[in-house]
Design a protein around this motif. Structure first.
Motif, PDB file in Angstrom:
ATOM      1  N   ILE A 107       0.848  -1.192   0.000  1.00  0.00           N
ATOM      2  CA  ILE A 107       0.000   0.000   0.000  1.00  0.00           C
ATOM      3  C   ILE A 107       0.879   1.236   0.000  1.00  0.00           C
ATOM      4  O   ILE A 107       1.866   1.315   0.731  1.00  0.00           O
ATOM      5  N   VAL A 108       0.545   2.192  -0.854  1.00  0.00           N
ATOM      6  CA  VAL A 108       1.403   3.353  -1.026  1.00  0.00           C
ATOM      7  C   VAL A 108       0.865   4.576  -0.277  1.00  0.00           C
ATOM      8  O   VAL A 108       1.614   5.300   0.358  1.00  0.00           O
ATOM      9  N   THR A 109      -0.435   4.810  -0.353  1.00  0.00           N
ATOM     10  CA  THR A 109      -0.977   6.078   0.142  1.00  0.00           C
ATOM     11  C   THR A 109      -1.772   5.897   1.434  1.00  0.00           C
ATOM     12  O   THR A 109      -1.933   4.791   1.917  1.00  0.00           O
ATOM     13  N   ASP A 110      -2.271   7.011   1.951  1.00  0.00           N
ATOM     14  CA  ASP A 110      -2.901   6.958   3.276  1.00  0.00           C
ATOM     15  C   ASP A 110      -4.400   6.711   3.237  1.00  0.00           C
ATOM     16  O   ASP A 110      -4.972   6.299   4.230  1.00  0.00           O
ATOM     17  N   LYS A 111      -5.045   6.962   2.104  1.00  0.00           N
ATOM     18  CA  LYS A 111      -6.485   6.784   2.056  1.00  0.00           C
ATOM     19  C   LYS A 111      -6.849   5.682   1.051  1.00  0.00           C
ATOM     20  O   LYS A 111      -6.173   5.531   0.032  1.00  0.00           O
ATOM     21  N   VAL A 112      -7.935   4.973   1.336  1.00  0.00           N
ATOM     22  CA  VAL A 112      -8.332   3.871   0.469  1.00  0.00           C
ATOM     23  C   VAL A 112      -8.638   4.361  -0.953  1.00  0.00           C
ATOM     24  O   VAL A 112      -8.163   3.793  -1.940  1.00  0.00           O
ATOM     25  N   TRP A 113      -9.389   5.456  -1.073  1.00  0.00           N
ATOM     26  CA  TRP A 113      -9.743   5.939  -2.415  1.00  0.00           C
ATOM     27  C   TRP A 113      -8.497   6.361  -3.182  1.00  0.00           C
ATOM     28  O   TRP A 113      -8.400   6.184  -4.392  1.00  0.00           O
ATOM     29  N   HIS A 114      -7.517   6.923  -2.451  1.00  0.00           N
ATOM     30  CA  HIS A 114      -6.308   7.388  -3.129  1.00  0.00           C
ATOM     31  C   HIS A 114      -5.478   6.208  -3.625  1.00  0.00           C
ATOM     32  O   HIS A 114      -4.863   6.258  -4.682  1.00  0.00           O
ATOM     33  N   GLU A 115      -5.505   5.115  -2.818  1.00  0.00           N
ATOM     34  CA  GLU A 115      -4.806   3.908  -3.215  1.00  0.00           C
ATOM     35  C   GLU A 115      -5.394   3.373  -4.520  1.00  0.00           C
ATOM     36  O   GLU A 115      -4.682   2.931  -5.408  1.00  0.00           O
ATOM     37  N   LEU A 116      -6.720   3.411  -4.615  1.00  0.00           N
ATOM     38  CA  LEU A 116      -7.373   2.933  -5.841  1.00  0.00           C
ATOM     39  C   LEU A 116      -7.051   3.846  -7.013  1.00  0.00           C
ATOM     40  O   LEU A 116      -6.940   3.397  -8.155  1.00  0.00           O
ATOM     41  N   ALA A 117      -6.888   5.141  -6.721  1.00  0.00           N
ATOM     42  CA  ALA A 117      -6.608   6.085  -7.808  1.00  0.00           C
ATOM     43  C   ALA A 117      -5.153   6.016  -8.256  1.00  0.00           C
ATOM     44  O   ALA A 117      -4.827   6.387  -9.376  1.00  0.00           O
ATOM     45  N   PHE A 118      -4.284   5.512  -7.361  1.00  0.00           N
ATOM     46  CA  PHE A 118      -2.841   5.615  -7.589  1.00  0.00           C
ATOM     47  C   PHE A 118      -2.391   5.053  -8.941  1.00  0.00           C
ATOM     48  O   PHE A 118      -1.657   5.694  -9.683  1.00  0.00           O
ATOM     49  N   THR A 119      -2.865   3.832  -9.261  1.00  0.00           N
ATOM     50  CA  THR A 119      -2.414   3.196 -10.498  1.00  0.00           C
ATOM     51  C   THR A 119      -2.765   4.055 -11.715  1.00  0.00           C
ATOM     52  O   THR A 119      -1.919   4.295 -12.581  1.00  0.00           O
ATOM     53  N   LEU A 120      -4.008   4.524 -11.758  1.00  0.00           N
ATOM     54  CA  LEU A 120      -4.429   5.294 -12.923  1.00  0.00           C
ATOM     55  C   LEU A 120      -3.800   6.682 -12.938  1.00  0.00           C
ATOM     56  O   LEU A 120      -3.509   7.229 -14.002  1.00  0.00           O
ATOM     57  N   GLU A 121      -3.568   7.241 -11.776  1.00  0.00           N
ATOM     58  CA  GLU A 121      -2.847   8.524 -11.703  1.00  0.00           C
ATOM     59  C   GLU A 121      -1.463   8.372 -12.316  1.00  0.00           C
ATOM     60  O   GLU A 121      -1.016   9.214 -13.085  1.00  0.00           O
ATOM     61  N   ILE A 132     -15.826  -2.694  -1.616  1.00  0.00           N
ATOM     62  CA  ILE A 132     -15.053  -1.884  -0.681  1.00  0.00           C
ATOM     63  C   ILE A 132     -15.633  -0.485  -0.553  1.00  0.00           C
ATOM     64  O   ILE A 132     -15.035   0.381   0.075  1.00  0.00           O
ATOM     65  N   GLU A 133     -16.812  -0.259  -1.113  1.00  0.00           N
ATOM     66  CA  GLU A 133     -17.437   1.059  -0.994  1.00  0.00           C
ATOM     67  C   GLU A 133     -17.575   1.531   0.449  1.00  0.00           C
ATOM     68  O   GLU A 133     -17.313   2.685   0.746  1.00  0.00           O
ATOM     69  N   PRO A 134     -17.987   0.637   1.372  1.00  0.00           N
ATOM     70  CA  PRO A 134     -18.193   1.115   2.749  1.00  0.00           C
ATOM     71  C   PRO A 134     -16.937   1.689   3.391  1.00  0.00           C
ATOM     72  O   PRO A 134     -17.033   2.473   4.304  1.00  0.00           O
ATOM     73  N   TRP A 135     -15.762   1.255   2.954  1.00  0.00           N
ATOM     74  CA  TRP A 135     -14.560   1.814   3.595  1.00  0.00           C
ATOM     75  C   TRP A 135     -13.696   2.636   2.650  1.00  0.00           C
ATOM     76  O   TRP A 135     -12.497   2.801   2.854  1.00  0.00           O
ATOM     77  N   LEU A 136     -14.312   3.215   1.631  1.00  0.00           N
ATOM     78  CA  LEU A 136     -13.573   3.998   0.643  1.00  0.00           C
ATOM     79  C   LEU A 136     -12.886   5.223   1.260  1.00  0.00           C
ATOM     80  O   LEU A 136     -11.818   5.629   0.827  1.00  0.00           O
ATOM     81  N   ASP A 137     -13.491   5.806   2.290  1.00  0.00           N
ATOM     82  CA  ASP A 137     -12.936   7.015   2.883  1.00  0.00           C
ATOM     83  C   ASP A 137     -12.030   6.736   4.063  1.00  0.00           C
ATOM     84  O   ASP A 137     -11.526   7.656   4.688  1.00  0.00           O
ATOM     85  N   LEU A 157      -7.143  -0.610   8.230  1.00  0.00           N
ATOM     86  CA  LEU A 157      -7.771  -1.805   7.659  1.00  0.00           C
ATOM     87  C   LEU A 157      -7.159  -3.076   8.256  1.00  0.00           C
ATOM     88  O   LEU A 157      -6.036  -3.067   8.734  1.00  0.00           O
ATOM     89  N   SER A 158      -7.930  -4.162   8.182  1.00  0.00           N
ATOM     90  CA  SER A 158      -7.393  -5.451   8.612  1.00  0.00           C
ATOM     91  C   SER A 158      -6.542  -6.030   7.487  1.00  0.00           C
ATOM     92  O   SER A 158      -6.590  -5.545   6.357  1.00  0.00           O
ATOM     93  N   GLY A 159      -5.774  -7.077   7.806  1.00  0.00           N
ATOM     94  CA  GLY A 159      -4.896  -7.668   6.801  1.00  0.00           C
ATOM     95  C   GLY A 159      -5.650  -8.123   5.552  1.00  0.00           C
ATOM     96  O   GLY A 159      -5.217  -7.893   4.433  1.00  0.00           O
ATOM     97  N   GLY A 160      -6.800  -8.756   5.763  1.00  0.00           N
ATOM     98  CA  GLY A 160      -7.598  -9.242   4.642  1.00  0.00           C
ATOM     99  C   GLY A 160      -8.098  -8.099   3.777  1.00  0.00           C
ATOM    100  O   GLY A 160      -8.066  -8.169   2.550  1.00  0.00           O
ATOM    101  N   GLN A 161      -8.536  -7.019   4.441  1.00  0.00           N
ATOM    102  CA  GLN A 161      -9.016  -5.864   3.687  1.00  0.00           C
ATOM    103  C   GLN A 161      -7.876  -5.229   2.908  1.00  0.00           C
ATOM    104  O   GLN A 161      -8.054  -4.814   1.767  1.00  0.00           O
ATOM    105  N   LYS A 162      -6.681  -5.188   3.536  1.00  0.00           N
ATOM    106  CA  LYS A 162      -5.534  -4.588   2.858  1.00  0.00           C
ATOM    107  C   LYS A 162      -5.202  -5.357   1.588  1.00  0.00           C
ATOM    108  O   LYS A 162      -4.951  -4.765   0.538  1.00  0.00           O
ATOM    109  N   GLN A 163      -5.209  -6.688   1.689  1.00  0.00           N
ATOM    110  CA  GLN A 163      -4.849  -7.474   0.522  1.00  0.00           C
ATOM    111  C   GLN A 163      -5.904  -7.346  -0.573  1.00  0.00           C
ATOM    112  O   GLN A 163      -5.591  -7.291  -1.752  1.00  0.00           O
TER     113      GLN A 163
END
Lengths: 289, 537
Positions: B95-109, B131-136, B142-148
């Protein structure tokens, strides 16, 4: 519903720049008392300052107000002598004004940090430099990560018997070792992060910066209103005369002075006005649900 | 045309005598689901990394990897980043960034995508992966499973054609792992994504794989459908990579088509007769208590929730006690409380009948108790294994493992299993009578698990009491005397391993699930085979 907190971060940034600027660069008792009042109101409504924070601010205010008359003895009107030093009315009033400025600024800054979450700061930086935004985001993550890891290593080493002697030197030596493991571990794991970044296209060309924030019409309207009010308040401050030493000359209640103060009053309560308006609108909308 | 073609692929690391990978030829069709198995050091990671040009390591490479007929090395950085997705083992570090949404954006950014595309892709991926419920949320919470899952989702935002996973569930608990594998299966089934995964979890993976690959010392030892594997690998050492059903089938000389899943295994076992074997009468002896927790309550923050509430636990001297339960249930917290690293706000903790606070000046950690944490990285303080194990010579002799060849290596360069053993060696250096191990089998392959199990049993014979915290039921079945299930901050049930695994329907081993309708004691494959009349395996 777009409360002030939900508006575009640029609006919030610009807003706090204006109020902080007006508060910090004008020693005008009228605007400062308005600023103090509205900043406290803001802080309470945003939940930025709670019980103990207010007590701290009060103490700070009193100290700041007391220090000036104790060390500055300028001024024509002597109130009384303290340790053979004159305490003057002018110095007391100047101290009160300065204390008001410091306290109000702190309250505004607390509101700012409450409203400007890391996402918003990131958005603002991202507009200028996507790389800087990424750096910031990674740093924020790292701080938390290092804190957790420090605790983990500390616990592990304790349970494995690192601290044997129980004296200060032993404790310090242990801490130094823990720090070195922390750095080693972080660097080691940094490789995995770097690979993950590269594997996901980092450094393959120009980056873009994504953010969920958009500029709405209300944001576009907010900025000129904010700027206009600030301009009037600035003119008001320039046109009024504020001299403390050697004897006070205050000219606050001329036309521009009153206009400026009124503008500041509106500016200071602008977030509250917006939120109140939104709350009212929400009531109206709720009846339609 | 095959999606991926490997032509005579060989790879040698600098300064290595033998190649890590030797002449691998393979054709992978689009939409195939491939599972790659093999012991640690057999070249699995090397092979997978060669398929992703950014992750290739220094060394001599010969042969080619073709993606849709084009050499993968010739792709531009952007093409290759989006064509091949890679998920590695450690959930945290990817994981690179601090927020879940930013992590998802990272690749496309990074790929310079338009804002609108990023917004749409995040919405789409968040919905698919739920993963919508924890996007923010912040990624650190996050737990290990959620992180993976987030790592997988973040890789999928680039819309890759081929997905490569290097032991992605090694660090996850069984429930999070099967959820992760289910998601992979869904991706493969619904979007036709080509998946290549290296993993030890046979039970979940083999029934859904199209082909099974087994690597041995850099060579492809087996490459065919899982159905054929059971009979083809019958008398080889590779059998251990297969599911419990297939192993019981091979062990009992089954004929016809091999069962793979638990359901198929049950159907097969129901046709067999159970042998009666005499088990030694258990003598119920009263042993002194090594660790006892009574009515323990603990929370991290004043206003937080109780992590441990009304917890009672008794570990007897000289036993191996396994505490099972899902991740994040509070098992590690319990270990920290038992080891005196955290203080319970109510209740009593006694180690060898002495209260914790009566062990003054760290005397608890000198010859009484040792706690080995999950992340063995933070056990090591020095540059080489030699310095690390200096002063642990006695402990080294107690372990049936030779550390000498590893002496000049950096502790971080050891494999997971070697690291675990070296850490165990350090934990034993203070000569503890009670050893608390947190997830000792995490990320280990079958061989290492068996070795570790032998080590623990050896320590038990020397009189060391072992409390093992684990989510690995299969490992607990191999070596524990008693097991307990941890739930809602307390021990839900503690019992003898056999009773525990027989009575549990979900939290039990695959072998037990297969044989429970026929017999009681078949909770490991070896026992099941013995009970069902096989020659032994």
């Amino acid at each position: 519903m777009r409360r002030f907190e939900d508006m575009n971060p640029l609006c919030a940034a610009f807003y706090y720049l204006c109020v902080l600027g007006l508060t910090m660069f004008g020693m005008n008792p009228l605007t400062l008392s308005l600023s103090l009042l509205s900043s406290i109101l803001s802080a309470v409504l945003f939940g930025a300052v709670k019980g103990r924070g207010h007590a701290f601010s009060l103490i700070l205010f009193l100290i700041a107000a007391l220090i000036n008359p104790l060390i500055v003895h300028n001024g024509m009107t002597v109130l009384f002598y303290f340790n053979d030093n004159p305490i003057t009315l002018e110095a007391v009033l100047y101290g009160l004004t300065a204390a008001g400025m410091i306290t109000a600024s702190l309250y505004w800054l607390r509101c700012l940090s409450k409203v400007m979450t890391s996402d918003k700061v990131l958005y603002i930086f991202g507009r200028f430099s996507p790389k800087l935004a990424l750096l910031l985001s990674m740093s924020l993550r790292f701080i938390e990560l290092l804190r957790v890891r420090w605790r983990k290593i500390q616990d592990t080493q304790k349970a494995l018997g690192l601290y044997r002697d129980g004296n200060l030197i032993d404790a310090l030596r242990g801490r130094a070792r823990v720090l070195s493991v922390l750095i080693g571990w972080t660097l080691e794991n940094g490789i995995v992060t770097a690979e993950s970044m590269e594997g996901r296209g980092y450094g393959s060309g120009r980056r873009t910066s994504y953010s969920a924030y958009r500029m709405h019409l209300s944001d576009w309207l907010f900025l000129p209103v904010c700027a206009g009010l600030t301009a009037v308040a600035v003119v008001g401050q320039v046109r009024s005369t504020v001299v403390f030493y050697p004897d006070m000359q205050m000219e606050l209640w001329n036309l521009w002075g009153i206009l400026g103060a009124a503008a500041f009053a509106v500016l200071g309560t602008l977030p509250l006005i917006i939120n109140a308006k939104e709350a009212l609108r929400w009531r109206g909308l709720l009846s339609k649900v | 045309m095959a999606r991926l073609t490997l032509e005579g692929l060989s790879f040698t690391y600098p300064d290595a005598k033998a190649p890590a990978l030797c002449d691998v030829d393979l054709q992978i069709e689009g939409g195939e689901f491939l599972t790659l198995m093999g012991a640690t050091g057999s070249g699995k990671s090397t092979l997978l990394r060669l398929l992703k040009p950014e992750l290739r390591q220094n060394g001599t490479l010969s042969g080619r990897v073709l993606l849709d007929g084009k050499d993968i090395g010739g792709l531009t950085a952007r093409e290759s980043a989006s064509a091949v997705g890679f998920v590695a083992q450690n959930p945290e570090e990817q994981i690179v960034t601090d927020k879940v949404w930013h992590e998802l954006a990272f690749t496309l950014e990074s790929l310079g995508a338009r804002r609108e595309l990023i917004a749409r892709r995040i919405a789409e991926i968040a919905a698919f992966f739920d993963i919508e419920p924890w996007l923010d949320r912040e990624t650190a919470t996050l737990s290990g499973g959620q992180k993976q899952l987030l790592n997988l989702a973040a890789v999928m935002t680039a819309d890759p054609e081929v997905l490569i996973l290097d032991e992605p569930t090694a660090q996850l608990d069984p429930i999070a792992a099967s959820r992760f594998i289910d998601t992979l299966h869904r991706l493969n089934r619904e979007t036709g994504l080509t998946v290549i995964i290296s993993e030890h979890r046979a039970e979940e993976l083999i029934p859904i794989s199209d082909r099974l690959l087994i690597l041995e010392e850099g060579r492809l030892a087996f490459c065919d459908t899982p159905k054929k594997a059971a009979s083809a690998l019958k008398d080889t050492a590779y059998l251990r990579f297969l599911t419990a059903s297939a192993r019981i089938f091979a062990g009992t000389d089954g004929a016809g088509e091999a069962p793979l899943s638990v359901r198929e295994g049950q159907a097969y076992v129901n046709g067999l007769t159970v042998k009666e074997i005499q088990t030694a009468e258990k003598t119920a002896e009263q042993k002194a208590s090594a660790l006892s927790l009574k009515n323990v309550y603990f929370r991290y923050e004043r206003r937080g929730a109780d992590v441990l509430s009304d917890l009672d636990l008794e570990v007897k001297e000289g036993e191996i006690f396994a505490l099972l339960g899902r991740n994040g249930a509070g098992k590690s917290t319990m270990a920290a409380v038992a080891a005196g690293l955290r203080r319970a706000y109510s209740g009593s903790v006694r180690v060898f009948s002495k209260r914790l606070k009566d062990y003054t000046n760290g005397s608890l950690y000198q010859g009484v108790l040792s706690l080995l944490p999950q992340d063995t990285e933070n056990v090591f303080l020095r540059e080489t294994v030699r310095e690390e194990l200096c002063g642990c010579e006695k402990a080294e002799e107690r372990l049936p493992f030779d550390f000498k060849p590893l002496y000049d290596r950096h502790p971080f360069d050891l494999s997971g299993g070697e690291r675990q053993l070296a850490a165990l060696c350090k934990a034993l250096s203070t000569n503890p009578r009670l050893l608390i191990l947190d997830e000792p089998s995490k990320g280990l392959d079958g061989n290492m698990k068996a070795l570790l199990c032998g080590v623990l049993k050896g320590l038990k014979r020397e009189g060391v009491t072992i409390l093992m915290i684990s989510h690995d039921v299969e490992f607990a079945a191999l070596c524990a005397d008693r097991c307990a299930l941890f739930s809602q901050g307390r021990i839900a049930a503690a019992d003898e391993t056999e009773t525990f695994l027989f009575e549990n329907r979900f939290y039990t081993t695959a072998a037990s699930r297969i044989t429970r309708q026929k017999t009681r004691g078949g909770y490991t494959v070896e026992r099941a085979v013995k009970l069902l009349g096989g020659a032994g395996c």
